[in-house]
Design an enzyme around this catalytic site. Structure first.
Site, PDB file in Angstrom:
ATOM      1  N   GLU A 422       0.818  -1.222   0.000  1.00  0.00           N
ATOM      2  CA  GLU A 422       0.000   0.000   0.000  1.00  0.00           C
ATOM      3  C   GLU A 422       0.850   1.270   0.000  1.00  0.00           C
ATOM      4  O   GLU A 422       0.527   2.265   0.655  1.00  0.00           O
ATOM      5  CB  GLU A 422      -0.976  -0.005   1.180  1.00  0.00           C
ATOM      6  CG  GLU A 422      -1.992  -1.146   1.101  1.00  0.00           C
ATOM      7  CD  GLU A 422      -3.013  -1.145   2.229  1.00  0.00           C
ATOM      8  OE1 GLU A 422      -2.944  -0.258   3.101  1.00  0.00           O
ATOM      9  OE2 GLU A 422      -3.892  -2.033   2.228  1.00  0.00           O
ATOM     10  N   GLU A 534      -5.674  -8.362   0.247  1.00  0.00           N
ATOM     11  CA  GLU A 534      -6.680  -8.105   1.270  1.00  0.00           C
ATOM     12  C   GLU A 534      -7.981  -7.727   0.552  1.00  0.00           C
ATOM     13  O   GLU A 534      -7.950  -6.972  -0.411  1.00  0.00           O
ATOM     14  CB  GLU A 534      -6.271  -6.951   2.186  1.00  0.00           C
ATOM     15  CG  GLU A 534      -4.982  -7.130   2.957  1.00  0.00           C
ATOM     16  CD  GLU A 534      -4.612  -5.878   3.753  1.00  0.00           C
ATOM     17  OE1 GLU A 534      -5.523  -5.055   4.033  1.00  0.00           O
ATOM     18  OE2 GLU A 534      -3.428  -5.701   4.080  1.00  0.00           O
TER      19      GLU A 534
END
Length: 613
Positions: A422, A534
């Site tokens: 991320e 995720e």
């Protein structure tokens, strides 16, 4: 100092100094620790005014010329030259906002021009940039670098006592057998001249002189002497990667010089070699061996041989073991859904280098689990002063070589690694605010891990879906490390910012820049695996989340089915019910720290995943 002139007083212990200082001269050129590198045009001035400690300094008048000082310590003072021709220099510490310093003065003199102030202990960089600006009173744009004086940590505390299982190899245990030490020509005994367990040590000032310790165990600690006449020594275990240690200190003491990584149980060989070099502050090239302490710990269990996917899906499916990362919580989710998990999603603790790159407890916890691991690893620990900029210099490579060795030791080389995940957001300290630093950092970490892990793990470049807060251009393509350093592309995709209230909205987001299809197509174009690291419904983001949205589960599952066997490799449902998190929990009951539950999404997920194709 010549070897013959070393006396007992040289080694005598004294009250430890509060801190040690290492000087990095302008002539210590290189890209390693305690060295300086130059880009642009820098001119060396030897023996000219003003006088300096080593009779030399470097100067530049060109815009954009940079001197980069790499060091390990807690503060650096930068000395340069101030004078009538001095210009403005920009000083940046660890890639942070630069401080502009005016080096104009009416009188020419070598001077302290910048101090970093106190820093966290560890590796740092200072960049000195000529910005081609000047005081109106100045006649020129000169920026000069003379030296850096680096303050290191206070003198180390007394070495800890040996562990109960430690075997001590003293300097006098001479021989070529197990738990003995042998010396090449040039080593001299020094009896009664130092305080140590046996009041004895061996030392040498001869370049390439070697002390060899043969031992059986799983780790070795080597104690020796640091002092004012000491130089650099190199440690190797079984002929592998060298570790160079500077044994200079302003005050002599016996201290821990080297600790090996955790080794496989069995016989090993350590060598300690005199490099024949020293720091500028040292008066000699001596190195000293006092003793080695060898420990034998329990050998990590070898995980069961991976037999392939167990879920029955044509892709790898797994979860995060909420609320604590252990096998019990993992199996609770997998049992609830009705099919075994292929993978478990794990995160190393991010508060120090040991927890990040030597996650022994985490790997032991899953040592007997038959599936594969996907491990989320930051490029450096948080809140210790580390940065992408420093990482990009290779300053952290040794930590990541250790991590690769740890994967070997625990038999988890087949893991997927979500390195610096991320990075296109703005919530992690490794966010790609500077794309060049992030990319070069990623490359260094990947190369270091692959240099020791055998075979190589699967290294994934993982982004957050939809909007990219970073880099400043908001184009995350600038953060791609390159095909040579990436094995897979991953995406974290939650039902929020914005939620998918309709199938049309889901499809539009999947096709938009930053969406599922967008990054899947990117991975395909680069011949990389694609995975969803995720994903989940979101009840923890208020109106920005889709809540208990069973349709989102269905649409994600349909996407997985449509792309199975076509480069789509894995997906992990991130099940979590912590307050302040995404609130994606599907099955855990409310209470005892669980604040969210999504029964409709849970029922749909269980229906889809319990069915075998």
């Amino acid at each position: 100092m010549a070897l013959a002139s070393v006396t007992a007083s040289t080694w005598a212990l004294a009250t430890p100094a509060s801190a040690a200082t290492v000087t990095i001269e302008d002539t210590a050129v290189g890209t390693g620790n305690n060295q300086v590198s130059y880009t642009g045009t820098w001119t060396q001035c030897s023996g000219c005014a003003p006088s300096t400690l080593n009779g030399s300094y470097r100067s530049s008048t060109n815009y954009g010329s940079i001197a980069t000082v790499r060091f390990t310590g807690t503060q650096a003072n930068i000395f340069g030259v101030k004078g009538p021709d001095g210009g403005h220099a920009a000083f940046s510490v660890d890639g942070r906002t630069p401080t502009v310093v005016d080096t104009f003065a009416t009188t020419l003199a070598a001077s302290l021009v910048f101090s970093t102030g106190p820093l966290s202990a560890g590796a740092h960089t200072v960049q000195i940039t000529n910005i081609h600006e000047r005081n109106p009173a100045s006649n020129g744009y000169y920026v000069a670098f003379d030296r850096a004086e680096v303050t290191t940590d206070p003198a180390p505390p007394p070495p800890p006592p040996p562990a109960p299982t430690a075997t001590v190899v003293e300097d006098t245990a001479i021989g070529t057998g197990n738990n003995q030490v042998s010396y090449s020509t040039g080593w001299v005994p020094c009896v009664g001249c130092v305080t140590s367990p046996n009041n004895s040590l061996y030392y040498t000032g001869v370049a390439n002189a070697v002390a060899t310790v043969r031992f059986t165990g799983t780790q070795i600690n080597v104690y020796g002497v640091k002092g004012s006449a000491n130089g650099f020594g190199t440690f190797r275990i079984d002929g592998a990667q060298p570790v160079v240690v500077d044994t200079y200190a302003p005050v002599s003491s016996v201290t821990l010089l080297y600790t090996s990584n955790l080794l496989t149980a069995g016989a090993h060989t350590l060598t300690f070699t005199n490099d024949g070099h020293r720091s500028t502050a040292s008066s000699g090239n001596n190195i000293g061996f006092d003793r080695a302490e060898i420990t034998t710990t329990s050998v990590p269990s070898t995980p069961p041989i991976y037999a392939g996917p167990r879920s029955g899906k044509p892709w790898l499916s797994g979860t995060f073991p909420d609320p604590v990362m252990n096998q019990s919580n993992l199996e609770a989710f997998c049992t609830w859904r009705g099919t075994p998990c292929d993978f478990v999603l794990l995160y190393v603790t991010r508060n120090n280098w040991t927890n990040v790159t030597q996650p022994a407890d985490l790997l032991r916890t899953f040592a007997t689990w038959p599936g594969r691991l996907i491990i989320s690893i930051p490029p450096f620990p948080e809140n210790i002063g580390a940065s992408n900029a420093t990482c990009a210099t290779g300053a952290y490579d040794s930590y990541w070589r250790t991590f690769g060795t740890f994967l070997n030791t625990y038999g988890r080389q087949n893991s997927f690694l979500r390195l610096g995940w991320e990075s296109n957001g703005d919530w992690y300290q490794w966010a790609g605010t500077n794309p060049t630093d992030y990319v070069n950092c990623f490359r260094h970490v990947a190369d270091a891990i692959n240099s020791t892990a055998e075979p190589d793990p699967t290294i994934c470049w993982c982004l957050n879906a939809h909007y990219s807060q970073n880099p400043p251009s908001h184009n995350p393509m600038e953060l791609y490390p390159g095909d040579a350093w990436v094995d897979g592309v991953g995406l974290d995709a939650y039902d929020h910012y914005p939620p998918s209230t309709t199938k049309a909205a889901f499809d539009a987001q999947a096709n938009a820049p930053g969406g599922l299809n967008y990054w899947y197509n990117f991975a395909q174009a680069h011949n990389k695996l694609f995975g969803v690291g995720e994903w989940g419904v979101v009840s923890g983001s208020g109106d920005n989340g889709g809540g208990d949205n069973a349709n989102y589960v269905q649409w994600m599952y349909d996407w997985f089915v449509a792309h199975a066997g076509k480069g789509f490799a894995y997906e992990y449902y991130f099940n979590n019910c912590d307050q302040g998190n995404v609130g994606s929990n599907l099955y855990r009951p409310l209470g005892n720290g669980c604040f969210y539950r999504n029964p409709n999404a849970g029922a749909r997920y269980k229906q889809l995943y319990s069915a075998r194709p």
